[in-house]
Write a protein that holds these residues in place. Structure first.
Motif, PDB file in Angstrom:
ATOM      1  N   GLU A  33       0.811  -1.185  -0.115  1.00 23.06           N
ATOM      2  CA  GLU A  33       0.189   0.053  -0.160  1.00 23.06           C
ATOM      3  C   GLU A  33       0.834   1.119  -0.081  1.00 23.06           C
ATOM      4  O   GLU A  33       0.516   2.237  -0.757  1.00 23.06           O
ATOM      5  CB  GLU A  33      -1.024  -0.053   1.268  1.00 23.06           C
TER       6      GLU A  33
ATOM      7  N   SER B 153       0.953   4.129  -2.815  1.00 23.83           N
ATOM      8  CA  SER B 153       0.840   5.699  -2.499  1.00 23.83           C
ATOM      9  C   SER B 153       1.975   6.425  -3.120  1.00 23.83           C
ATOM     10  O   SER B 153       1.943   7.370  -3.831  1.00 23.83           O
ATOM     11  CB  SER B 153       0.843   5.993  -1.044  1.00 23.83           C
TER      12      SER B 153
ATOM     13  N   ARG C 268      -0.207   7.807  -6.141  1.00 22.47           N
ATOM     14  CA  ARG C 268      -1.123   8.752  -5.709  1.00 22.47           C
ATOM     15  C   ARG C 268      -0.518  10.317  -5.610  1.00 22.47           C
ATOM     16  O   ARG C 268       0.978  10.327  -5.564  1.00 22.47           O
ATOM     17  CB  ARG C 268      -1.479   8.442  -4.242  1.00 22.47           C
TER      18      ARG C 268
ATOM     19  N   GLU D 264      -3.301  13.057  -2.035  1.00 20.51           N
ATOM     20  CA  GLU D 264      -4.047  11.798  -1.911  1.00 20.51           C
ATOM     21  C   GLU D 264      -3.506  10.767  -0.979  1.00 20.51           C
ATOM     22  O   GLU D 264      -3.845  10.187  -0.037  1.00 20.51           O
ATOM     23  CB  GLU D 264      -4.161  11.063  -3.257  1.00 20.51           C
ATOM     24  N   ARG D 265      -1.885  11.089  -1.037  1.00 17.31           N
ATOM     25  CA  ARG D 265      -0.959  10.107  -0.067  1.00 17.31           C
ATOM     26  C   ARG D 265      -1.388  10.716   1.406  1.00 17.31           C
ATOM     27  O   ARG D 265      -1.477   9.736   2.332  1.00 17.31           O
ATOM     28  CB  ARG D 265       0.589  10.569  -0.329  1.00 17.31           C
TER      29      ARG D 265
ATOM     30  N   THR E 164      -4.767   9.609   2.604  1.00 16.05           N
ATOM     31  CA  THR E 164      -4.842   8.253   2.789  1.00 16.05           C
ATOM     32  C   THR E 164      -4.183   7.711   4.106  1.00 16.05           C
ATOM     33  O   THR E 164      -4.812   6.919   5.037  1.00 16.05           O
ATOM     34  CB  THR E 164      -4.242   7.295   1.850  1.00 16.05           C
TER      35      THR E 164
ATOM     36  N   TYR F 212      -5.968   6.191   7.470  1.00 17.65           N
ATOM     37  CA  TYR F 212      -5.521   4.853   7.984  1.00 17.65           C
ATOM     38  C   TYR F 212      -5.088   4.769   9.331  1.00 17.65           C
ATOM     39  O   TYR F 212      -5.448   3.968  10.063  1.00 17.65           O
ATOM     40  CB  TYR F 212      -4.477   4.361   6.784  1.00 17.65           C
TER      41      TYR F 212
ATOM     42  N   GLU G 131     -12.267  10.575   2.683  1.00 16.42           N
ATOM     43  CA  GLU G 131     -12.409   9.505   2.346  1.00 16.42           C
ATOM     44  C   GLU G 131     -12.690   9.649   0.645  1.00 16.42           C
ATOM     45  O   GLU G 131     -11.864   8.708  -0.122  1.00 16.42           O
ATOM     46  CB  GLU G 131     -13.541   8.523   2.667  1.00 16.42           C
TER      47      GLU G 131
ATOM     48  N   ALA H 196      -9.121  10.342  -0.819  1.00 14.52           N
ATOM     49  CA  ALA H 196      -8.181   9.287  -0.533  1.00 14.52           C
ATOM     50  C   ALA H 196      -8.486   8.033  -1.549  1.00 14.52           C
ATOM     51  O   ALA H 196      -7.628   7.063  -1.525  1.00 14.52           O
ATOM     52  CB  ALA H 196      -8.026   8.995   0.915  1.00 14.52           C
ATOM     53  N   ASP H 197      -9.814   7.796  -1.578  1.00 19.98           N
ATOM     54  CA  ASP H 197     -10.331   6.741  -2.538  1.00 19.98           C
ATOM     55  C   ASP H 197     -10.218   5.765  -1.395  1.00 19.98           C
ATOM     56  O   ASP H 197      -9.866   4.617  -1.642  1.00 19.98           O
ATOM     57  CB  ASP H 197      -9.729   6.427  -3.589  1.00 19.98           C
ATOM     58  N   TYR H 198     -10.435   6.014  -0.091  1.00 14.79           N
ATOM     59  CA  TYR H 198     -10.341   4.939   1.202  1.00 14.79           C
ATOM     60  C   TYR H 198     -11.661   4.988   2.042  1.00 14.79           C
ATOM     61  O   TYR H 198     -11.930   6.158   2.619  1.00 14.79           O
ATOM     62  CB  TYR H 198      -9.019   5.341   1.969  1.00 14.79           C
TER      63      TYR H 198
END
Length: 243
Positions: free
Chosen positions: A142, A146, A150, A154-155, A158, A162, A227, A230-232
């Motif tokens: 993961e 990143s 990413r 985004e990094r 995310t 997390y 979210e 981050a696409d998370y």
């Protein structure tokens, strides 16, 4: 300060961890040889060390890292209470990475010589240890995603999400607030960014009203937007084994 018996470990009451059978917990108690405290920024395990301890992080934060000859450092993963440290050295013969404390940390030290007894007598627990090692590899993957694909925004989004979610399931964060020793330098070393770039990107994200990050206090202000960036999304973290 007296040591905490494994059966009384506060983490076993957290939803993040498997409770374990009484027999398994009693065996883990035979593995435990003591507790060790490390001060902020102290090396817990040195890179390339031939003999490394086997630890479970009891309290505080730490991180795994690798360094280049010129001193540049890559943080591979952040460690929170319940994380097992040093298993890889059991198979590789030496520490593939270093571990450094963030703030004051306490570790349970485990007897490496008991690992074979674990595999012979407690196969389900041994599978859990193997799962932990595989899970660690997934986290490294993961990080590679990143750093490789990413954007800076985004990094950071995310990683902060997390860490907040991991802390929340072990009772270290709630209501969008996380107290953490995490600093901009850690973010830079984990995400392959310069300190200046991290500072600029944090400012841009904060102006969007997504979060506030000041003096070791992270406040998630708009989790849905964070979210989305981050696409998370809100994926439940499976209960993890605890040694």
């Amino acid at each position: 300060m007296s040591e905490i018996p494994c059966r009384a470990c506060p983490h076993r009451r957290q939803p993040a961890f498997k409770t374990g059978t009484p027999e398994q917990i009693d065996f883990i108690q035979t593995m435990k040889t003591g507790e060790e405290t490390f001060e902020p920024s102290e090396v817990v395990t040195a890179e390339g060390a031939a003999e490394t301890p086997l630890y479970t992080l009891l309290s505080g934060w730490a991180f795994r890292y690798r360094t280049l000859p010129d001193g540049r450092r890559q943080i591979l993963n952040f460690l929170l209470p319940g994380d097992l440290i040093g298993v890889q050295a059991n198979f590789l013969g030496e520490a593939a990475h270093g571990v450094e404390s963030m703030g004051t940390t306490v570790f349970c030290r485990l007897a490496r010589s008991k690992m074979w007894d674990l595999y012979r007598g407690y196969p389900e627990l041994a599978f859990d240890v193997t799962w932990l090692t595989a899970h660690e590899e997934g986290l490294v993957d993961e990080t590679l995603l990143s750093v490789g694909r990413r954007t800076a925004m985004e990094r950071i989004a995310t990683l902060l999400l997390y860490l907040y979610k991991r802390a929340a399931v072990i009772g270290m964060a709630s209501d969008g607030v996380l107290e953490t020793p995490l600093r901009q330098t850690h973010l830079a070393d984990a995400l392959g960014l310069s300190r200046a770039h991290v500072n600029e990107t944090l400012g841009r994200l904060e102006k969007r009203g997504l979060f506030r990050f000041r003096r070791g206090r992270l406040e998630i202000l708009n989790p849905k937007a964070l979210e989305s960036l981050a696409d998370y999304y809100d994926q439940p973290l499976a209960p993890r084994p605890l040694l």
